[in-house]
Scaffold this motif. Structure first.
Motif, mmCIF file in Angstrom:
data_model
loop_
_atom_site.group_PDB
_atom_site.id
_atom_site.type_symbol
_atom_site.label_atom_id
_atom_site.label_comp_id
_atom_site.label_asym_id
_atom_site.label_seq_id
_atom_site.Cartn_x
_atom_site.Cartn_y
_atom_site.Cartn_z
ATOM 1 N N ASN A 78 -4.344 5.632 -13.390
ATOM 2 C CA ASN A 78 -3.902 7.027 -13.283
ATOM 3 C C ASN A 78 -3.199 7.256 -11.948
ATOM 4 O OD1 ASN A 78 -5.170 7.833 -15.775
ATOM 5 N ND2 ASN A 78 -7.129 7.729 -14.681
ATOM 6 N N HIS A 79 -2.216 8.135 -11.953
ATOM 7 C CA HIS A 79 -1.480 8.444 -10.729
ATOM 8 C C HIS A 79 -2.241 9.529 -9.944
ATOM 9 C CE1 HIS A 79 2.092 8.330 -8.178
ATOM 10 N NE2 HIS A 79 1.895 9.629 -8.009
ATOM 11 N N ASP A 80 -3.155 9.079 -9.116
ATOM 12 C CA ASP A 80 -3.926 9.979 -8.250
ATOM 13 C C ASP A 80 -3.398 9.817 -6.828
ATOM 14 O OD1 ASP A 80 -5.745 11.399 -6.833
ATOM 15 O OD2 ASP A 80 -7.523 10.340 -7.528
ATOM 16 N N GLU A 81 -2.847 10.882 -6.253
ATOM 17 C CA GLU A 81 -2.215 10.808 -4.944
ATOM 18 C C GLU A 81 -3.168 10.255 -3.878
ATOM 19 O OE1 GLU A 81 0.797 11.180 -4.023
ATOM 20 O OE2 GLU A 81 1.627 11.902 -5.906
ATOM 21 N N GLU A 82 -4.396 10.672 -3.934
ATOM 22 C CA GLU A 82 -5.375 10.205 -2.944
ATOM 23 C C GLU A 82 -5.621 8.707 -3.081
ATOM 24 O OE1 GLU A 82 -10.040 11.048 -1.655
ATOM 25 O OE2 GLU A 82 -9.026 12.396 -3.058
ATOM 26 N N HIS A 83 -5.728 8.264 -4.327
ATOM 27 C CA HIS A 83 -5.953 6.838 -4.590
ATOM 28 C C HIS A 83 -4.737 6.010 -4.184
ATOM 29 C CE1 HIS A 83 -7.766 3.339 -6.299
ATOM 30 N NE2 HIS A 83 -6.887 3.227 -7.286
ATOM 31 N N SER A 100 1.946 3.783 -12.241
ATOM 32 C CA SER A 100 0.829 4.127 -13.130
ATOM 33 C C SER A 100 1.198 3.827 -14.581
ATOM 34 C CB SER A 100 0.477 5.612 -12.995
ATOM 35 O OG SER A 100 1.518 6.425 -13.521
#
Length: 302
Positions: A78-83, A100
């Protein structure tokens, strides 16, 4: 069992000399030609395994294939900015792009965009949770070009160590046929490094081949534009040769006996057919003979 070091050295030096000669020829016609080629270990097996595995085997290398000039793409779930920021801050400049699964299905859903993505990177790493969905998302071209994404555990506590190990490995996925290819280096690496990678890769690769060395027919190394230079060939098993020869002799004797028996039967059949062809006396001739005998008896009694 192990490879002949001297033979491996000769093969590696020959491939490097071939690449240099090709480079000199191309520089005279194309100033921007890139002659650095990947070097592959080619292993041919005697019996193909029908158990297919999507996840490639991780094989550690003594000398890393990738440096800061290389380009690696990391595929995440998943495209999670924090990750994503966390992954970028791990300190791996070799990772040039993070994509992603949603990006693959939207941004890279066309044939041309997928081809551009494939050619833009030397290695693809992927979250091991999405590896089963990659063949459909990436398309067959990735797998034909041996750009199979290597799985990493992005949930690991020591994420830097996990990705670091993945970058120091090469990857093996069993082919559908008898010929398997594993990348062991590039032609701009030192010969000693290529020799170490070749020897070490084969030692680890044998562990993932059913029946190990007993199932290996031949081993060679090649670049993308060269012929395969052999560095190992299996000899036929002596007991197998003897048993095969004995079986051939038995079959030959059976053939001879069968031909003799067939000839005898044919001869008997021909004799019987000749006898049956001898036509018996006709009825008219038989009646005439009977009448002649009866007439002689009548004259004798008279």
């Amino acid at each position: 069992m192990s490879l002949n070091n001297e033979l491996v050295t000769k093969a590696v030096n020959s491939l490097i000399a071939h690449t240099k000669k090709k480079e000199e020829n191309e520089e005279s016609t194309n100033l921007f030609a890139n002659t650095v080629e990947p070097m592959h270990l080619i292993v041919t097996v005697k019996k193909v395994s029908h158990k297919m595995r999507i996840k490639p085997y991780r094989i550690p290398l003594r000398n890393c294939l990738y440096d800061e000039s290389s380009s690696v793409c990391l595929i995440i779930k998943n495209h999670d900015e924090e990750h994503v920021e966390k992954l970028k801050n791990l300190g791996f400049p070799v990772i040039k792009e993070i994509v992603s699964m949603h990006d693959l299905k939207s941004k890279y859903n066309g044939f041309e965009t997928k081809r551009q993505l494939m050619n833009a990177h030397d290695l693809f790493l992927t979250d091991d949770r999405v590896i089963n969905g990659l063949p459909k998302a990436l398309g067959g071209k990735f797998y034909l070009a041996k750009k199979i994404p290597a799985p990493v555990n992005l949930r690991a506590k020591n994420l830097r160590n996990e990705i670091g190990k993945a970058l120091k490995c090469t990857y093996y996925k069993a082919a559908r046929g008898s010929c398997n290819s594993v990348r062991v280096g590039t032609t701009d690496m030192a010969p000693a490094m290529l020799i170490e990678n070749t020897m070490g890769t084969l030692d680890n690769l044998v562990k993932h081949i059913p029946k190990g060395w007993d199932n290996i027919q031949s081993v060679g190394i090649k670049t993308g534009t060269s012929l395969t230079l052999p560095i190992y060939n299996a000899l036929p098993n002596a007991s197998t040769v003897i048993s095969n020869a004995a079986a051939d002799d038995d079959e030959a004797m059976e053939d001879v006996e069968g031909e003799t028996e067939g000839a005898e039967k044919k001869e008997k059949k021909e004799k019987a057919s000749k006898k049956s062809k001898k036509s018996p006396l006709s009825r008219t001739k038989a009646k005439n003979i009977v009448k002649a005998h009866a007439k002689k008896r009548a004259e004798a009694t008279a």
